[in-house]
Write a protein that holds these residues in place. Sequence first.
Motif, PDB file in Angstrom:
ATOM      1  N   TYR A  81       0.921   5.891  -0.919  1.00 54.13           N
ATOM      2  CA  TYR A  81       0.200   7.122  -1.227  1.00 54.13           C
ATOM      3  C   TYR A  81       1.076   8.054  -2.049  1.00 54.13           C
ATOM      4  O   TYR A  81       1.998   8.653  -1.516  1.00 54.13           O
ATOM      5  N   PRO A  82       0.785   8.206  -3.331  1.00 55.14           N
ATOM      6  CA  PRO A  82       0.024   7.266  -4.148  1.00 55.14           C
ATOM      7  C   PRO A  82       0.914   6.073  -4.457  1.00 55.14           C
ATOM      8  O   PRO A  82       2.143   6.178  -4.423  1.00 55.14           O
ATOM      9  N   LEU A  92     -10.949  11.387  -8.071  1.00 52.44           N
ATOM     10  CA  LEU A  92      -9.570  11.092  -7.666  1.00 52.44           C
ATOM     11  C   LEU A  92      -8.666  12.315  -7.768  1.00 52.44           C
ATOM     12  O   LEU A  92      -7.870  12.584  -6.872  1.00 52.44           O
ATOM     13  N   ARG A  93      -8.791  13.067  -8.863  1.00 52.26           N
ATOM     14  CA  ARG A  93      -7.876  14.189  -9.062  1.00 52.26           C
ATOM     15  C   ARG A  93      -8.183  15.375  -8.147  1.00 52.26           C
ATOM     16  O   ARG A  93      -7.432  16.349  -8.130  1.00 52.26           O
ATOM     17  N   LYS A 115      -4.717   6.869  -2.025  1.00 47.71           N
ATOM     18  CA  LYS A 115      -5.413   8.026  -2.594  1.00 47.71           C
ATOM     19  C   LYS A 115      -6.766   7.595  -3.177  1.00 47.71           C
ATOM     20  O   LYS A 115      -7.790   8.252  -2.972  1.00 47.71           O
ATOM     21  N   THR A 116      -6.772   6.466  -3.877  1.00 49.01           N
ATOM     22  CA  THR A 116      -8.010   5.924  -4.437  1.00 49.01           C
ATOM     23  C   THR A 116      -8.956   5.484  -3.327  1.00 49.01           C
ATOM     24  O   THR A 116     -10.178   5.708  -3.409  1.00 49.01           O
ATOM     25  N   LEU A 117      -8.410   4.849  -2.292  1.00 50.79           N
ATOM     26  CA  LEU A 117      -9.223   4.405  -1.161  1.00 50.79           C
ATOM     27  C   LEU A 117      -9.936   5.592  -0.521  1.00 50.79           C
ATOM     28  O   LEU A 117     -11.146   5.539  -0.240  1.00 50.79           O
ATOM     29  N   TYR A 118      -9.203   6.667  -0.308  1.00 57.59           N
ATOM     30  CA  TYR A 118      -9.820   7.858   0.275  1.00 57.59           C
ATOM     31  C   TYR A 118     -10.875   8.446  -0.654  1.00 57.59           C
ATOM     32  O   TYR A 118     -11.989   8.786  -0.223  1.00 57.59           O
ATOM     33  N   ALA A 119     -10.551   8.571  -1.951  1.00 59.64           N
ATOM     34  CA  ALA A 119     -11.499   9.151  -2.905  1.00 59.64           C
ATOM     35  C   ALA A 119     -12.809   8.363  -2.928  1.00 59.64           C
ATOM     36  O   ALA A 119     -13.902   8.945  -2.941  1.00 59.64           O
ATOM     37  N   ALA A 120     -12.701   7.032  -2.920  1.00 65.50           N
ATOM     38  CA  ALA A 120     -13.904   6.192  -2.954  1.00 65.50           C
ATOM     39  C   ALA A 120     -14.739   6.373  -1.691  1.00 65.50           C
ATOM     40  O   ALA A 120     -15.970   6.502  -1.753  1.00 65.50           O
ATOM     41  N   CYS A 161       0.851  -1.181   0.000  1.00 64.30           N
ATOM     42  CA  CYS A 161       0.000   0.000   0.000  1.00 64.30           C
ATOM     43  C   CYS A 161       0.890   1.235   0.000  1.00 64.30           C
ATOM     44  O   CYS A 161       1.986   1.231   0.555  1.00 64.30           O
ATOM     45  N   ASP A 169      -3.872   1.556  -3.574  1.00 59.43           N
ATOM     46  CA  ASP A 169      -3.575   2.976  -3.559  1.00 59.43           C
ATOM     47  C   ASP A 169      -4.409   3.684  -2.496  1.00 59.43           C
ATOM     48  O   ASP A 169      -5.641   3.654  -2.540  1.00 59.43           O
TER      49      ASP A 169
END
Length: 198
Positions: A112-113, A154-155, A143-148, A110, A141
């Motif tokens: 970030y990113p 994501l951006r 960053k993806t986990l947080y975005a979801a 894991c 990732d």
Amino acid sequence: MSRRRVKPSLYISVDIEADGPIPGPYSMISLGAAVAGRQDAGGFTPADPEEHTFYRELRPISAEFDEQALAVSGLDRDRLCREGADPAAALSEFTAWVGEVSTGAQPVVCGYPVAFDWMFLYWYLIRFTGGSPFGHSGCMDMKTLYAAKAGLPLRAVAKGTMPRHLLSRRPHTHHALDDAVEQAELFANLMAWEGPGA
């Protein structure tokens, strides 16, 4: 109908420093890793990120380097050319360490990113050991986990946009082990977080 038994995942926070943007022409010059936690059917259990760690500084594999990339880590490339670990030996030691800490579980990187670190790590593992303990896609990732979980594009995500309670209190130093430990704490916090409405 019986359910197939799934092995637990053992999450390993990985951070690398490099002297350029891609592996091959450029070199991974340090590798840090810290066990972040374990997930099974019962949920995620965080680990003390300082308990199981790995760190090596590596000898560069080419004469090419980017001054700006090198400056990020602050490592002395001339010293690494003289004293850095042989990449084949270092990656073999890392593979053995992953095997030890992930007994009974499937290891997952894991980061970030994760994309940059995974690109170098996987290339080095295949090039210098012939295989990867994580398979070809065993990475997550943050960053993806947080975005979801946050319901964000994501951006639109950066650490500065995250709620402060999710972030580690440790500084981001660009020392690979320091940053791997910091990211392990972030990962544990993200895994426990139920989202902005919780």
